[in-house]
Write a protein that holds these residues in place. Sequence first.
Motif, short mmCIF file in Angstrom:
data_model
loop_
_atom_site.label_atom_id
_atom_site.label_comp_id
_atom_site.label_asym_id
_atom_site.label_seq_id
_atom_site.Cartn_x
_atom_site.Cartn_y
_atom_site.Cartn_z
N ARG A 151 0.94 -1.16 0.12
CA ARG A 151 0.14 -0.03 -0.17
C ARG A 151 0.77 1.25 0.02
NH1 ARG A 151 -3.75 -0.43 -2.65
NH2 ARG A 151 -2.83 -1.99 -3.36
N LYS B 88 -7.40 3.66 -4.19
CA LYS B 88 -7.80 4.38 -3.11
C LYS B 88 -8.83 3.72 -2.07
CE LYS B 88 -10.32 8.23 -3.13
NZ LYS B 88 -10.66 9.65 -3.55
N THR C 281 -4.81 12.50 -2.22
CA THR C 281 -6.35 12.73 -2.92
C THR C 281 -6.48 14.23 -2.85
OG1 THR C 281 -6.94 10.59 -1.79
CG2 THR C 281 -8.63 12.21 -1.91
N SER D 112 -1.89 9.04 1.38
CA SER D 112 -2.96 8.87 0.70
C SER D 112 -4.15 10.29 0.86
CB SER D 112 -3.80 7.80 0.78
OG SER D 112 -4.90 7.55 0.36
N THR E 258 -7.08 1.04 -0.48
CA THR E 258 -6.43 1.37 0.61
C THR E 258 -6.88 1.71 1.91
OG1 THR E 258 -4.78 2.23 -0.89
CG2 THR E 258 -4.53 3.15 1.22
N VAL F 69 0.49 4.20 -3.04
CA VAL F 69 0.08 5.61 -2.89
C VAL F 69 1.24 6.63 -2.86
CG1 VAL F 69 -1.68 4.86 -1.18
CG2 VAL F 69 0.58 5.45 -0.27
#
Length: 579
Positions: free
Chosen positions: A126, A243, A218, A214, A246, A130
């Motif tokens: 992960r 996303k 975003t 993350s 995650t 990201v």
Amino acid sequence: MVNDSFVNATALPVTNYYSDMHKFWIYVFQGAFLLIANALIVGAIAFHEPLRRRKEYILIAGLSLADGANGFGLFTAGLFRNLMILDGTAGTLVSRLQCILTPWNLCFVWTDALCHVMLLTVSIDRFIAVKFPLKYYTFSTRYAYGIVGGTYLFIFINLAMGIGTTLQHNYPEKPKLCYTAYALSDFYYAYHTWLAVAGDMLSVLLYIIVIYISYKTTHQMDHQRVGTMRISAQQLKALQIQKKVTRTLGISSLCTFLFYCIPYAFKMLVQPYVTGNLVNSVIPYTFIVNQLNQMANFFIYTSRQRDLRIGLKNFIMCKKVSEAKFLQAAFTADSSGAANSIVRFCGVSMCRRAATTHPPAIYLLNERGDFRSSGRNSPVTMKDYVGDLYGAYALYVARYPKAFIIGPVILTFILSTGLLQITVKDDLRFLYSPDNAQSRWEYEVHRQFTGDGSNSTILAFAVESSNRSATNLLTKSRADVISRFNEFVLRNATVFLKGREYNFGADICSHMEACTHSNAIVTTFFDSYYSQTPKRDARIRLTYPLMQYFDFKFFLPTHFYGVVVNKTDEINVIDMIHL
């Protein structure tokens, strides 16, 4: 899942185990749930190609496989331990090697660490997803198989080391309930436990960093146009799916913190300073709470990932789902107000049949988010499903033939090393004696002391001082008593067999050369020790463990126990003599 242990590593009366039976029934329930739930997840991912092509689902399958094996260990541990308690054999002493060969420990010794290290592997994946989203988008499934396989390989290498350190503990010392701590050497079990703890702690800490990155990514995407970021709409769609995955795995990481890290920290902080009823009534339940972490994953995956939920449903119903159905799940779950779209699907196995029957189907996504087909597809049966599976396997073998030639040769060579440890048990003492017979324990003590592996000893005596304040047998008076006792046994010991009386020395021992010389080392040592000859003859050295007597060397530990030597390895004290 660490430290499957309620009591200290000593044998207890069976009545002391009855209080643990309800905990073992909880094991059975938790194990059955983990086994079934994770088998469904692994099956849904393994038998649906659209899910197998997703890197994150390959990691989830790897984690679920470990959790399912752990569930099998829990189920068998709880069930068999309760059966042992009920039939009264729970306190019977067995060796560590016997413990490691129980069904539950065959699972626990590798899943204990694997389940937790796999969580760290998922967190690392992960982090890459990201931190380097566009680079991660280009990775194939080979990347996912590689990191999952690498994690499994790392654990199995550690497991081989652990089993190697356990092979030497082949004597009865642990209760038959066989907690995981009883199945491994003390050093390796400590390493094994802290490896699992480190895996969980690091996975949670790393996921905190993942959540921060993350959120930051975003936030940037929300304030920039796709064209500015120079990524295609397809890549943007993949980022949105990543996303969501995650966040799903982030919830799983939170459960790890709640159900594993906090209970384990409580146990480590409280157990060294608190004794009595609190330790016996509260601490064992931390292990049961740990299992809630793995149980929660099933509900987290299926409630948040709609495509996995569809695959799971159809796997249970033995249906093979077309890729369009998974695409529909992805569109309806991650898009809002989708316009009409056309998706063409032609999987490897489906196209093979479609080429001979009808062209590939065209699926249309309408305003309501429903798919409709422009052509008619024949229903997929279990026969097609199994045929596709064998066909894929045949193609894989054809693509990598060397692996299927070299692999079995290497595996055969590795497994053949077990011949070095093979033993043959054809002794009537064991073939016709109950497992819990007292004679087994007595002979095992005798064997460990003498090294007698052939069961050739007919009559054995352990001689020690009755005066506990003066235990040393290495005195002239006691040596004379022991020598006379040896002669007395040979001359006066009798054996009754089929109504007839036999003299041990004249009728039995005299016919076997090994018997007549069985205590020659003891008499030779005493004669030499209390004689002046060794002081004048350099060919006689009364050292321990090897005594040199002219051209012969005698191994003294066969007869002498509790020996204390001086700086030149000469014996000063002997606590016990075995005749």
